[in-house]
Write an enzyme that holds these catalytic residues in place. Structure first.
Site, PDB file in Angstrom:
ATOM      1  CE  LYS A 191      -4.506   1.008  11.763  1.00  0.00           C
ATOM      2  NZ  LYS A 191      -5.424   0.312  10.967  1.00  0.00           N
ATOM      3  CD  GLU A 266      10.841  -1.260   4.635  1.00  0.00           C
ATOM      4  OE1 GLU A 266      10.747  -1.241   3.308  1.00  0.00           O
ATOM      5  OE2 GLU A 266      11.876  -1.439   5.246  1.00  0.00           O
ATOM      6  CB  CYS A 300       5.214  -2.612  -1.690  1.00  0.00           C
ATOM      7  SG  CYS A 300       6.274  -3.922  -0.834  1.00  0.00           S
ATOM      8  CD  GLU A 399       1.975   1.392  -4.574  1.00  0.00           C
ATOM      9  OE1 GLU A 399       1.582   2.137  -3.828  1.00  0.00           O
ATOM     10  OE2 GLU A 399       2.760   0.579  -4.356  1.00  0.00           O
TER      11      GLU A 399
HETATM   12  P1  NAP Z   1      -2.105   2.876   3.802  1.00  0.00           P
HETATM   13  O1  NAP Z   1      -3.467   3.017   3.450  1.00  0.00           O
HETATM   14  O2  NAP Z   1      -1.353   3.816   4.109  1.00  0.00           O
HETATM   15  O3  NAP Z   1      -2.357   2.072   5.194  1.00  0.00           O
HETATM   16  C1  NAP Z   1      -1.519   1.369   5.918  1.00  0.00           C
HETATM   17  C2  NAP Z   1      -1.961   1.547   7.355  1.00  0.00           C
HETATM   18  O4  NAP Z   1      -1.979   2.670   7.839  1.00  0.00           O
HETATM   19  C3  NAP Z   1      -3.193   0.836   7.573  1.00  0.00           C
HETATM   20  O5  NAP Z   1      -3.194  -0.076   8.643  1.00  0.00           O
HETATM   21  C4  NAP Z   1      -3.861   2.101   7.715  1.00  0.00           C
HETATM   22  O6  NAP Z   1      -5.159   1.742   8.690  1.00  0.00           O
HETATM   23  C5  NAP Z   1      -2.957   2.940   8.729  1.00  0.00           C
HETATM   24  N1  NAP Z   1      -3.311   4.493   8.527  1.00  0.00           N
HETATM   25  C6  NAP Z   1      -4.089   5.000   7.697  1.00  0.00           C
HETATM   26  N2  NAP Z   1      -4.033   6.349   7.767  1.00  0.00           N
HETATM   27  C7  NAP Z   1      -3.396   6.541   9.087  1.00  0.00           C
HETATM   28  C8  NAP Z   1      -3.019   7.604   9.932  1.00  0.00           C
HETATM   29  N3  NAP Z   1      -3.411   8.775   9.869  1.00  0.00           N
HETATM   30  N4  NAP Z   1      -2.239   7.316  11.132  1.00  0.00           N
HETATM   31  C9  NAP Z   1      -1.797   5.868  11.433  1.00  0.00           C
HETATM   32  N5  NAP Z   1      -2.092   5.021  10.858  1.00  0.00           N
HETATM   33  C10 NAP Z   1      -2.841   5.042   9.566  1.00  0.00           C
HETATM   34  O7  NAP Z   1      -1.608   1.711   2.834  1.00  0.00           O
HETATM   35  P2  NAP Z   1      -2.441   0.431   2.217  1.00  0.00           P
HETATM   36  O8  NAP Z   1      -3.575   0.895   1.335  1.00  0.00           O
HETATM   37  O9  NAP Z   1      -2.881  -0.425   3.623  1.00  0.00           O
HETATM   38  O10 NAP Z   1      -1.097  -0.363   1.850  1.00  0.00           O
HETATM   39  C11 NAP Z   1      -0.755  -0.161   0.560  1.00  0.00           C
HETATM   40  C12 NAP Z   1       0.494   0.561   0.509  1.00  0.00           C
HETATM   41  O11 NAP Z   1       1.344  -0.131   1.484  1.00  0.00           O
HETATM   42  C13 NAP Z   1       1.061   0.504  -0.920  1.00  0.00           C
HETATM   43  O12 NAP Z   1       1.476   1.608  -1.265  1.00  0.00           O
HETATM   44  C14 NAP Z   1       2.246  -0.417  -0.844  1.00  0.00           C
HETATM   45  O13 NAP Z   1       3.207  -0.286  -1.795  1.00  0.00           O
HETATM   46  C15 NAP Z   1       2.562  -0.326   0.641  1.00  0.00           C
HETATM   47  N6  NAP Z   1       3.525  -1.466   1.021  1.00  0.00           N
HETATM   48  C16 NAP Z   1       4.589  -1.373   1.083  1.00  0.00           C
HETATM   49  C17 NAP Z   1       5.419  -2.335   1.410  1.00  0.00           C
HETATM   50  C18 NAP Z   1       6.953  -2.464   1.779  1.00  0.00           C
HETATM   51  O14 NAP Z   1       7.544  -3.177   2.103  1.00  0.00           O
HETATM   52  N7  NAP Z   1       7.542  -1.221   0.939  1.00  0.00           N
HETATM   53  C19 NAP Z   1       4.866  -3.614   1.701  1.00  0.00           C
HETATM   54  C20 NAP Z   1       3.667  -3.913   1.714  1.00  0.00           C
HETATM   55  C21 NAP Z   1       2.802  -2.578   1.145  1.00  0.00           C
HETATM   56  P3  NAP Z   1      -6.452   1.597   7.661  1.00  0.00           P
HETATM   57  O15 NAP Z   1      -6.212   0.509   6.473  1.00  0.00           O
HETATM   58  O16 NAP Z   1      -7.348   1.004   8.612  1.00  0.00           O
HETATM   59  O17 NAP Z   1      -6.929   2.749   7.197  1.00  0.00           O
END
Ligand code: NAP
Length: 507
Positions: A191, A266, A300, A399
């Site tokens: 997804k 991650e 990230c 963050e």
């Molecule tokens: P997010 O809001 O946590 O969303 C990540 C994914 O999870 C999206 O596909 C989101 O869908 C989905 N999601 C949201 N709520 C969910 C639930 N209850 N159950 C299952 N899936 C759910 O994060 P983001 O804003 O997309 O990404 C930014 C974050 O990712 C930052 O904290 C960044 O540091 C981290 N990141 C970490 C790495 C690493 O390798 N450590 C790499 C890249 C990014 P929707 O967006 O469609 O709501």
């Protein structure tokens, strides 16, 4: 400076007005009853496309397809060489369509095209090649110490992977999840984020022009709390691999716990970038600008807390600010653009809100801190830097995920290490110094999954990547992914006859 020719050239590729999922080798038909999620182009705020959201029934269909492909399909039963041939076909498809995929990624996420073309798309292709190599080199273990037994350990695919990706690198990170999952014989449902579904959905069509059997890779589109939750909580999913934020990770862990599913997380970071007086300051300046502004700061692994040694702080920060003001903000499709728009409006507002938060806590705004006035539309922000009052300020602890640097000054290395570690996160850290003992003390003292010495971000897929503390659970690497996506099986065979306890033989 605009490059209309290059931009016009990229705009020859189509953007589908409606996106659905991809299940069992076919696009999901549009549905009149589906919830519609509208995707907005970050560069001009026009409507980019409508997403037909997958509800629980559609997620069930995707998981069932992956289950069938795993339980009775050819993929897990194929020779590794045959699987590798197909993984390399996928790599070639991505390379063949690199310009189109780069365009879709850039238009959807706002990432400057030059980094998408030179880093993200090659990485997406490389992910399939890399995991093809890893799977073909994987070996088992044999134990002969306990006579008369021979015990050997094989690794078997774990089943169906539920893969959830973030919006900041949809294709690079999404394909990493897919490749590392399927290379070992698993099947999956991925997804993407509702904000950035375009490149991965197009990649699904391209992937299915290869010999990949239907059902091995399925994709569902929709919002996290609807489609994502249905996927991670589905009993047919064996493991969950998630990249995203800490709050979402906690929710996923709760739903995965009902079926005791292993999870790999991650997550985010608030990484220290330590610039010492013993650094090559020109390189440290280039590196510091790069770690916070590359890919619009939506990384990230951004070096978002810049710790500078007091004796060089004034000069270093002044130069950083001067260079920040010269960063070329612009259309992400233009090859000259260094900083594109942020991905979506609510995210832009969140990033900007930290300017007020910082100032209320006593931070000094050094540069930026507002929408760029060069654009009437689009989620453009000026590169921003603040001098933080202390490491306990929210701009040093939370963050922000944008082109937003928080500076702190330190007096000696022990203090710098203490500040670096005073965080709930522990993803990466950067240290700039030409003095080996300084580098070694920092690399040993900082509690983070990766320490980059005298370099901005670089990545060796063989080496583990992941975080301490709130930055994650588990690692990505050749070995870590193999262990996560396989089950270990021990088979024990005697090499000679031996007496077995003879219950019931006694007269
Ligand atoms: P997010 O809001 O946590 O969303 C990540 C994914 O999870 C999206 O596909 C989101 O869908 C989905 N999601 C949201 N709520 C969910 C639930 N209850 N159950 C299952 N899936 C759910 O994060 P983001 O804003 O997309 O990404 C930014 C974050 O990712 C930052 O904290 C960044 O540091 C981290 N990141 C970490 C790495 C690493 O390798 N450590 C790499 C890249 C990014 P929707 O967006 O469609 O709501």
């Amino acid at each position: 400076m605009q490059h209309p020719k290059e931009v016009a050239d990229l705009k020859r590729f189509d953007i589908p007005p409606v996106l659905t999922g991809f299940i069992d080798g076919r696009p999901v038909p549009e549905s009149a009853s589906a919830e519609i999620v509208t995707c907005i182009a970050p560069s001009d705020e026009t409507e980019l496309l409508s997403l037909h959201e997958a509800d629980a029934n559609e997620v069930d269909a995707a998981v069932s397809a992956a289950r069938r492909a795993f339980d009775s399909g050819p993929w897990p039963r194929m020779s590794v060489d045959e699987r590798n041939r197909i993984l390399r076909q996928i790599r070639d498809k991505i390379i063949e369509h690199a310009d189109e995929l780069a365009y879709l990624e850039s238009v959807n996420v706002g990432l400057p095209i030059r980094n998408v073309k030179t880093v993200h798309i090659p990485r997406a292709a490389r992910n399939f090649e890399f995991f093809a190599e890893v799977a073909s080199q994987a070996t088992g273990e044999v134990y002969t110490q306990t006579r008369p037994y021979l015990s050997y350990v094989t690794r078997e695919p774990v089943g169906v992977g539920g893969l959830i990706g973030p919006w900041n690198y949809p294709l690079g990170l999404g394909t990493m999840k897919i490749a590392s999952c399927i290379a070992f014989g698993n099947t999956c449902v991925i997804k993407p984020s509702e904000y950035a579904p375009l490149s991965l959905t197009r990649a699904m069509e391209l992937i299915h022009e290869t010999d990949i059997p239907p059902g091995v890779i399925n994709l569902v589109n929709g919002r996290g709390h609807v489609t994502g939750e249905a996927l991670t909580g589905h009993p047919g999913v064996d493991v969950v691999s998630f990249t995203g934020g800490t709050v979402t990770a906690r929710a996923i862990m709760r739903s995965a716990s009902a079926h005791l599913k292993p999870v790999a997380f991650e997550l985010g970071g608030k990484s220290a970038n330590i610039v010492t007086a013993s650094a090559d300051l020109e390189r440290a300046l280039d590196g510091s600008l790069s770690t916070i502004y590359l890919d619009n700061g939506q990384q990230c692994l951004a070096g978002s807390r810049i710790l500078v040694e007091r004796s060089i702080a004034d000069e270093f920060i002044q130069k950083f600010v001067e260079r920040s003001r010269k960063v070329r903000i612009g259309d992400p499709l233009s090859p000259d653009t260094e900083l594109g728009p942020l991905c979506y409006e609510a995210h832009l507002e969140k990033v900007l809100s930290y300017v007020g938060i910082a100032q209320q806590e006593g931070a000094e705004l050094l540069t930026g801190g507002r929408r760029s006035d060069a654009f009437e539309r689009g989620f453009y922000i000026e590169p921003t830097a603040v001098m933080a009052p202390s490491n306990s300020a929210r701009v040093c602890q939370e963050e922000i995920f944008g082109p937003f640097a928080a500076f702190l000054v330190f007096d000696d290395l022990d203090e710098a290490i203490e500040i670096a570690n005073d965080s709930n996160f522990g993803l990466v850290a950067y240290i700039w110094s030409e003095d080996l003992p300084t580098v070694m003390r920092a690399s040993q003292g900082i509690r983070a999954g990766t320490i980059w010495v005298n370099t901005p971000t670089t990545r060796d897929l063989r080496a583990p990547f992941g975080g301490y503390k709130d930055s994650g659970i588990g690692r990505d690497s050749a070995r870590d992914c193999m262990e996560f996506f396989t089950e270990a099986k021990t088979t024990t065979i005697p090499t000679d006859t031996f007496p077995i306890t003879d219950f019931g033989k006694a007269q």
